[in-house]
Design a protein around this motif. Sequence first.
Motif, PDB file in Angstrom:
ATOM      1  N   GLY A   1       6.842  -6.709   5.533  1.00  0.00           N
ATOM      2  CA  GLY A   1       5.456  -6.815   5.971  1.00  0.00           C
ATOM      3  C   GLY A   1       5.285  -6.887   7.470  1.00  0.00           C
TER       4      GLY A   1
ATOM      5  N   SER B   1       1.360  -0.648   1.418  1.00  0.00           N
ATOM      6  CA  SER B   1       1.063  -0.796   2.847  1.00  0.00           C
ATOM      7  C   SER B   1       0.825   0.550   3.505  1.00  0.00           C
TER       8      SER B   1
ATOM      9  N   ALA C   1       5.828  -5.852   0.060  1.00  0.00           N
ATOM     10  CA  ALA C   1       5.238  -6.930   0.839  1.00  0.00           C
ATOM     11  C   ALA C   1       3.967  -6.444   1.526  1.00  0.00           C
ATOM     12  N   ALA C   2       2.955  -7.299   1.512  1.00  0.00           N
ATOM     13  CA  ALA C   2       1.711  -6.955   2.190  1.00  0.00           C
ATOM     14  C   ALA C   2       1.933  -6.937   3.694  1.00  0.00           C
ATOM     15  N   PRO C   3       1.298  -6.025   4.397  1.00  0.00           N
ATOM     16  CA  PRO C   3       1.434  -6.021   5.854  1.00  0.00           C
ATOM     17  C   PRO C   3       0.870  -7.292   6.459  1.00  0.00           C
ATOM     18  N   HIS C   4       1.387  -7.679   7.608  1.00  0.00           N
ATOM     19  CA  HIS C   4       1.033  -8.974   8.177  1.00  0.00           C
ATOM     20  C   HIS C   4      -0.435  -9.077   8.552  1.00  0.00           C
TER      21      HIS C   4
END
Length: 567
Positions: free
Chosen positions: A39, A447, A455-458
Amino acid sequence: MTSAAPATHSPQADTAEWWRQAVVYQIYPRSFADANGDGLGDIAGVTSRVDYLDRLSINAVWLSPFYPSELADGGYDVADYRDVDPRLGTLEDFDTMVSTLHARDIKVVVDIVPNHSSDQHAWFQAALAAGPGSPERERYIFREGKGPDGAEPPTDWIAAFGGPAWTRVPDGQWYLHHFAPEQPDFNWDHPEVREDFLTTLRFWSDRGVDGFRIDVAHMLTKDLTEPLPSKDELALIPQDGNHPTLDRDDVHDIYAEWRAVFNEYDPPRTAVAEAWVDRSRVPLYARPESLGQSFNFDLLLADFDAGQFREVVTDNLELAARSGSSSTWVLSNHDVVRHPTRYGLPRPERLENGRPAERHGQAWLRSGGTEALDRRGGRRRGNAATLFLLGLPGSAYLYQGEELGLHEVAEIEPGRRQDPTFFRTEGEEIGRDGCRVPLPWRAEGASLGFGNGHAAPHLPQPAWMAAEAVERQEVDPASTLSLYRRALALRAQWQTGEELEWLETGREDVLRFRRPNGWQVVTNFSGEPYPLEGETIALSSAGPTASDGVVAPESTVWIAPPDDQGA
């Protein structure tokens, strides 16, 4: 309209003065590409996209900070100036990135943040442990507080991100931070501070770095002789070289030392100052005996307006000539609302100093993007401004994602925001997260191709970003990405000299200039078409189907040099 030339790099790429006419692409590493799928963008992610960067025909990449950091300010709170944040990779990853870019004739510029460190830096932690009066505290700016028990800060100064500019430590002393509390200011009168940064410059130069961008270059040295002025008194002190905290003449003693280090290398390492100073003092930073080049942000602050653009160009070319440097041109970066969005918002009322009252689009951001935004018009004007800028003599700085025509992201929930400005102003200033959202590489996926995992991007990517993905724009000859690629390839062939000649257009809302080799740039700032006199258009911001013989409303066209007619 004639077809554009294939991608190429500037013939000046291997000379010592490659920077004078360079196109530099700014990468905010945490939001460019995520190679390990966690992420967060990383150094290996940059390496994985070198083919993409090469096809842009850029001359250099500038990496925003990638050092170990607690991310109190997006990496500009540096805990170790001579390492890579473990979340972003290793020094070996950095070396691989540099060698891969160099193999494509792409230089590497890195950010240096010398005004302040992270509060997690080993020196600051040692200062806290050592206590008042210790040599460790002399590397920073500690003071006793006011009042009978020292419970009041030394001054009432306000930090750039909001809130007090002083923070108290448990033993009662206060330290200065012009930005967030996690960013204590260095004491640049201290010889160890000066020597350590020389070591840092050599460390990265020895690893193949070609140049440095100097963060808030005008703020390092300070005169904090008692009694210190109040914030109101400070605001009235002229910034003429003797201001207590800003643009002091003695900062150039530091840069003379840095220049000596840069010149130890062949070719000499380059530097560009981020110096928000009076225009008359910009040449001090851009002199060859100092940093050698300094950003100008005047186009970034201007409306999409012919008169303002001409004045900015004329003034800054004169400043560059005065310093012996070349000018720098920029429309977007990691600190401001993206320019298609600025140009798509209603024009702000202007202050007495000529700057727009809401130049960063804060009112629009505070509304969550619900106020009127002319997306198509903003992108149309943005592309026109870009072709105007790329036709100018000097270096051009592009910010990641502008080649996709990305707008600012307004729809970020408070709980997902990261910029300290948002928190320290209690949301009055939304901050800079909206221009730091990870790039969309694909039209689908968790993403949008930013990462290769789930994982989701930050920072959250809005749904509309999918339509702007690289994979979609690469196959669309009318896309903003296709326009940038054609423009940068032609610029690499045609860019020459430090001069331009303004040509008469007969209209105040149309600008036209000619470069020494005969290349012409015509920008129509109005809503009415502008006829040409038989010239063949080589490139138009209005797209590949734009008509010859006319400059469409709110667009820019390029007319090839005589020797390249038909290229």
